[in-house]
Design a protein around this motif. Structure first.
Motif, PDB file in Angstrom:
ATOM      1  N   GLY A   1      76.606  32.960  52.756  1.00 12.85           N
ATOM      2  CA  GLY A   1      76.677  34.899  52.707  1.00 12.85           C
ATOM      3  C   GLY A   1      78.482  34.836  51.961  1.00 12.85           C
ATOM      4  N   SER A   2      79.014  33.716  52.480  1.00  9.69           N
ATOM      5  CA  SER A   2      80.742  32.922  52.515  1.00  9.69           C
ATOM      6  C   SER A   2      80.496  33.116  50.914  1.00  9.69           C
ATOM      7  CB  SER A   2      81.039  32.100  53.121  1.00  9.69           C
ATOM      8  OG  SER A   2      82.672  32.465  52.341  1.00  9.69           O
TER       9      SER A   2
ATOM     10  N   GLY B   1      77.052  29.323  55.825  1.00  7.22           N
ATOM     11  CA  GLY B   1      77.935  29.230  54.989  1.00  7.22           C
ATOM     12  C   GLY B   1      77.432  30.453  53.259  1.00  7.22           C
TER      13      GLY B   1
ATOM     14  N   GLN C   1      71.191  32.319  58.115  1.00  6.66           N
ATOM     15  CA  GLN C   1      72.320  33.106  58.462  1.00  6.66           C
ATOM     16  C   GLN C   1      73.811  32.519  59.241  1.00  6.66           C
ATOM     17  OE1 GLN C   1      71.704  37.067  59.785  1.00  6.66           O
ATOM     18  NE2 GLN C   1      70.607  37.226  58.467  1.00  6.66           N
ATOM     19  N   GLY C   2      74.798  32.497  58.894  1.00  6.38           N
ATOM     20  CA  GLY C   2      76.203  31.322  59.845  1.00  6.38           C
ATOM     21  C   GLY C   2      75.998  29.721  59.000  1.00  6.38           C
TER      22      GLY C   2
ATOM     23  N   ARG D   1      86.649  39.453  55.996  1.00  6.32           N
ATOM     24  CA  ARG D   1      87.266  37.616  55.728  1.00  6.32           C
ATOM     25  C   ARG D   1      87.485  37.708  54.458  1.00  6.32           C
ATOM     26  NH1 ARG D   1      83.623  36.068  59.817  1.00  6.32           N
ATOM     27  NH2 ARG D   1      81.689  34.587  58.720  1.00  6.32           N
ATOM     28  N   LYS D   2      87.010  38.225  54.075  1.00  2.00           N
ATOM     29  CA  LYS D   2      86.240  37.696  52.308  1.00  2.00           C
ATOM     30  C   LYS D   2      87.724  38.351  51.542  1.00  2.00           C
ATOM     31  CE  LYS D   2      84.344  34.070  51.844  1.00  2.00           C
ATOM     32  NZ  LYS D   2      84.713  33.289  51.617  1.00  2.00           N
TER      33      LYS D   2
ATOM     34  N   ALA E   1      77.842  42.081  59.015  1.00  2.00           N
ATOM     35  CA  ALA E   1      78.059  41.218  57.957  1.00  2.00           C
ATOM     36  C   ALA E   1      79.521  41.642  57.323  1.00  2.00           C
ATOM     37  CB  ALA E   1      76.723  41.317  56.965  1.00  2.00           C
ATOM     38  N   LYS E   2      80.207  43.306  58.066  1.00  2.00           N
ATOM     39  CA  LYS E   2      81.366  43.620  57.645  1.00  2.00           C
ATOM     40  C   LYS E   2      82.410  42.828  58.069  1.00  2.00           C
ATOM     41  CE  LYS E   2      82.176  46.185  61.855  1.00  2.00           C
ATOM     42  NZ  LYS E   2      81.724  47.882  63.034  1.00  2.00           N
ATOM     43  N   ASN E   3      82.137  41.709  59.112  1.00  2.00           N
ATOM     44  CA  ASN E   3      83.087  40.934  59.475  1.00  2.00           C
ATOM     45  C   ASN E   3      82.670  39.690  58.410  1.00  2.00           C
ATOM     46  OD1 ASN E   3      83.613  42.461  61.863  1.00  2.00           O
ATOM     47  ND2 ASN E   3      81.469  40.774  62.639  1.00  2.00           N
ATOM     48  N   LEU E   4      82.446  39.690  57.674  1.00  2.00           N
ATOM     49  CA  LEU E   4      82.208  38.797  56.819  1.00  2.00           C
ATOM     50  C   LEU E   4      83.022  39.461  55.534  1.00  2.00           C
ATOM     51  CD1 LEU E   4      81.334  36.375  54.961  1.00  2.00           C
ATOM     52  CD2 LEU E   4      79.210  36.905  54.817  1.00  2.00           C
ATOM     53  N   TYR E   5      82.726  40.398  55.341  1.00  2.00           N
ATOM     54  CA  TYR E   5      82.998  40.545  53.504  1.00  2.00           C
ATOM     55  C   TYR E   5      85.072  41.262  54.569  1.00  2.00           C
ATOM     56  CZ  TYR E   5      78.285  42.443  53.307  1.00  2.00           C
ATOM     57  OH  TYR E   5      77.270  41.920  52.880  1.00  2.00           O
TER      58      TYR E   5
END
Length: 147
Positions: free
Chosen positions: A88-89, A86, A83-84, A123-124, A117-121
Motif C-alpha cells: 500500500g505504501s 509495504g 496487507q502490512g 504517514r504518506k 488505512a487512514k494511518n497509512l495515508y
C-alpha cells in the motif's frame, strides 16, 4: 521481488469488485450503506485502474480519476493476506509520482473515518481536509516545491 503496477483490463473487474466488497462490506454495514455490484462496475468503467502485482500474483488494485487540479485515489484495495507488507505504501508512492509528473497540485482521497488505512495515508503526508457523515477527505498538497 518488487511490486509492480499493471494496467487493469475488463477481465480484472470481477477480482476488483469482489476484493472491494470483501474489504469494505463491514463499513457499509456499520454505516447502513448499500453495496451494489452494478454501481461498482459503472465506477470502474469510468476510471483508470491498475493491478498491484508481485511475482505475477495480484495483491490488489488502484482506481484513479482526475480533475483539472488533482489526482484522486478512488480505490486502493489490498487482499488481507498482503496487507502490512509495504504494498500500500509503495502504491501511494507511485500515485504521488504520477501526480507530480502530471503537474497536479494535489493528491486526494476519501476514506471511512474508522478505516485503519487512514494511518497509512497520514504517514504518506495526506492531511485531513474535511469530514462527511462517515468519511474523511484527505489531501496531499503537491503545489509546494520539494527542496
Amino acid at each position: 521481488m518488487s511490486f509492480q503496477l499493471r494496467r487493469a483490463t475488463a477481465a480484472d473487474l470481477a477480482f476488483a469488485r469482489d476484493l472491494t466488497c470483501r474489504n469494505m462490506l463491514r463499513y457499509y454495514i456499520q454505516y447502513d450503506l448499500l453495496w451494489q455490484d452494478d454501481a461498482f462496475d459503472v465506477a470502474w468503467s469510468g476510471r483508470e485502474n491498475w493491478l498491484l502485482i508481485r511475482d505475477d500474483v495480484s495483491l490488489g488494485f488502484l482506481s484513479l480519476s482526475r480533475d483539472s487540479r488533482a489526482l484522486y485515489i478512488r480505490e486502493l484495495q489490498l487482499a488481507e493476506a498482503f496487507q502490512g507488507q509495504g504494498a500500500g505504501s509503495w502504491a501511494i508512492d507511485q500515485v504521488i509520482e504520477m501526480a507530480r509528473h502530471e503537474k497536479r497540485t494535489a493528491l486526494r482521497l476519501t476514506v471511512f473515518e474508522n478505516n485503519p488505512a487512514k494511518n497509512l495515508y497520514q504517514r504518506k503526508g495526506l492531511q485531513l481536509h474535511g469530514k462527511d457523515e462517515c468519511f474523511l477527505r484527505m489531501q496531499l498538497d503537491l503545489s509546494t516545491p520539494v527542496l
